[in-house]
Enzyme design. Structure first.
Site, PDB file in Angstrom:
ATOM      1  CB  CYS A 165      -0.960  -0.038   1.181  1.00 60.12           C
ATOM      2  SG  CYS A 165      -2.023  -1.495   1.118  1.00 60.12           S
ATOM      3  CG  HIS A 305      -1.357   4.148   6.087  1.00 58.29           C
ATOM      4  ND1 HIS A 305      -1.407   4.068   4.719  1.00 58.29           N
ATOM      5  CD2 HIS A 305      -1.517   2.862   6.539  1.00 58.29           C
ATOM      6  CE1 HIS A 305      -1.566   2.802   4.340  1.00 58.29           C
ATOM      7  NE2 HIS A 305      -1.656   2.063   5.423  1.00 58.29           N
ATOM      8  CD  GLU A 316      -0.525   7.418  10.169  1.00 58.73           C
ATOM      9  OE1 GLU A 316      -1.541   6.693  10.068  1.00 58.73           O
ATOM     10  OE2 GLU A 316      -0.138   8.181   9.262  1.00 58.73           O
ATOM     11  CE  LYS A 337      -5.265   4.257   3.228  1.00 62.76           C
ATOM     12  NZ  LYS A 337      -4.235   5.262   3.572  1.00 62.76           N
ATOM     13  CG  HIS A 342      -6.264   0.930   2.164  1.00 61.45           C
ATOM     14  ND1 HIS A 342      -5.401   1.563   1.297  1.00 61.45           N
ATOM     15  CD2 HIS A 342      -5.477   0.277   3.070  1.00 61.45           C
ATOM     16  CE1 HIS A 342      -4.162   1.303   1.643  1.00 61.45           C
ATOM     17  NE2 HIS A 342      -4.180   0.537   2.714  1.00 61.45           N
TER      18      HIS A 342
END
Length: 417
Positions: A165, A305, A316, A337, A342
């Protein structure tokens, strides 16, 4: 070595919430969820029966029958995004040095639909290998970059980055480095993915990586929410045209932003789980700041992300706090997202476009579907929940991470001549 400056001069997007860049941006600002029941195949026996498919997409509006036979959906998406970007950038292929224009494209999987169809047909046959001559060239993950170069006649650097990804963000970092080192003047960078099929949904479902909130698809992607249960698989493409500054100025190009840094790192921890302390995420943002000559307090916005997975959404934010300290609480953070789902290998491109537009329009798109904050996530961070926020953004980062512990981060700055 004197490094050249690199700017963004064109954008193209095909996403679950809009089939062009303006539609995509409008969807982000309005908090539109792209998640809905799967239409690509009969998903009634699957644990997950929804996804973020692109909508209102008619291949015959873009390609003739011969081309449709040759292009896997992931390559079709790439060509459409590249077409929008080249028009947006005002590039005439006849008026640029084709040897100095490259394509560096990311895809985590490539032609999964083509692979699935060919193997299914073989398995259902009598064992005679009746494969299409297009099977291999249509499936391989480098072919989208090849098709874009063939269409426009560009003969510069041409390859595909595959880092799950993080693939598209990896492509952006490579493109940035090649241009600033003088190896090319223009590079079409980005990524595409088309994995909403039985193999993609079944495979990610078997890993328990995707949400099973079939009763309410629109809230399936819940980044940073206590009750998140996995990401929502999406599809589409994003194309970003990076160009050397003087080249762009000489042809009178409009400039969205300057790309000033890029970083890469590994978690070196687990096949699918992120490092629990966000070590890889910490390092990749640190390397990106160093690469761009940026101070921590320069950063105004981070497109995270933020997948809506139980572990990733803890590590994160932890990395952001560890790296930025008290300044972390002054940064506008979001996860687009929550709306797009995603897009796997295309995610880094789509989210970089969102980051660039946030800077251009001074608006941070929201993180939707937040109901109860996870107590393991620092509540003082500003996740831009629910509604977009107006804010002057001079420097922004976009984070992208992939299975295998791959991490990529890109930095953009408001363009000042």
């Amino acid at each position: 070595m004197n490094l050249r400056r690199v700017v963004v001069t064109g954008l193209g997007a095909l996403t679950p919430i809009g089939n062009t860049v303006p539609e995509f941006w409008n969807g982000l600002l309005n908090g539109v969820s792209g998640a809905a029941p799967i239409t690509r195949f009969d998903a009634s026996k699957f644990k997950t029966r929804f996804a973020c498919e692109i909508k209102g997409f008619d291949t015959t509006a873009y390609f003739d029958r011969k081309e449709i036979r040759k292009y896997d959906p992931y390559a079709q998406y790439a060509l459409i995004a590249a077409d929008e970007a080249i028009k947006d950038a005002g590039i005439d292929p006849e008026k640029v040095n084709a040897d100095r224009v490259g394509i560096i494209w990311g895809s985590g999987i490539g032609g999964l639909q083509t692979f699935l169809e060919a193997i299914t047909e073989f398995a259902q046959g009598d064992g005679t290998p009746r494969f299409s001559p297009f099977f291999i060239p249509k499936m391989i993950s480098d072919i989208a970059a090849g098709h874009i170069s063939i269409k426009y006649g560009f003969r510069g650097p041409n390859y595909t980055t595959t880092s799950a990804c993080a693939s598209a963000a990896n492509a952006l970092v490579d493109s940035f480095n090649l241009i600033r080192m003088g190896k090319a003047d223009i590079i079409f960078s980005g990524g595409s993915e088309a994995a909403i099929n039985e193999a993609g949904v079944g495979g990610f479902g078997a890993m328990k990586a995707i949400s099973e909130r079939n009763d309410d698809p629109a809230t399936g992607s819940r980044p940073f929410d206590k009750d998140r249960d996995g990401f929502v698989i999406g599809e589409g493409a994003g194309c970003i045209i990076l160009e050397e500054l003087d080249h762009a100025l000489a042809r009178g190009a409009k400039i969205y932003a300057e790309m000033v840094g890029g970083g890469l790192s590994a978690d070196a921890y687990h096949m699918t789980s992120p490092h629990p302390d966000g070590l890889g995420a910490f390092n990749v943002m640190k390397y990106t700041l160093e690469d761009g000559g940026l101070k921590r307090e320069d950063v105004d916005h981070i497109n995270t992300h933020g997948t809506s997975t139980p572990l990733g959404d803890i590590s994160e934010p932890r990395a952001i706090v560890n790296l930025f300290g008290e300044h972390a609480y002054k940064i506008s953070i979001n996860s687009t997202k929550s709306m797009t789902g995603h897009l796997l290998g295309a995610a880094g491109a789509i989210e970089a476009i969102a980051t660039i537009l946030a800077m251009k329009y001074s608006i941070v798109p929201p993180t939707i579907n937040q109901f109860n904050l996870d107590p393991e996530i620092d509540p003082k961070l500003d996740f831009t929940f629910h509604k977009p926020v107006k804010r002057e953004i001079n420097v922004a980062l976009s984070n992208t991470f992939g299975f295998g512990g791959h991490n990529a981060c890109v930095a953009f700055r408001k363009f000042l001549q």
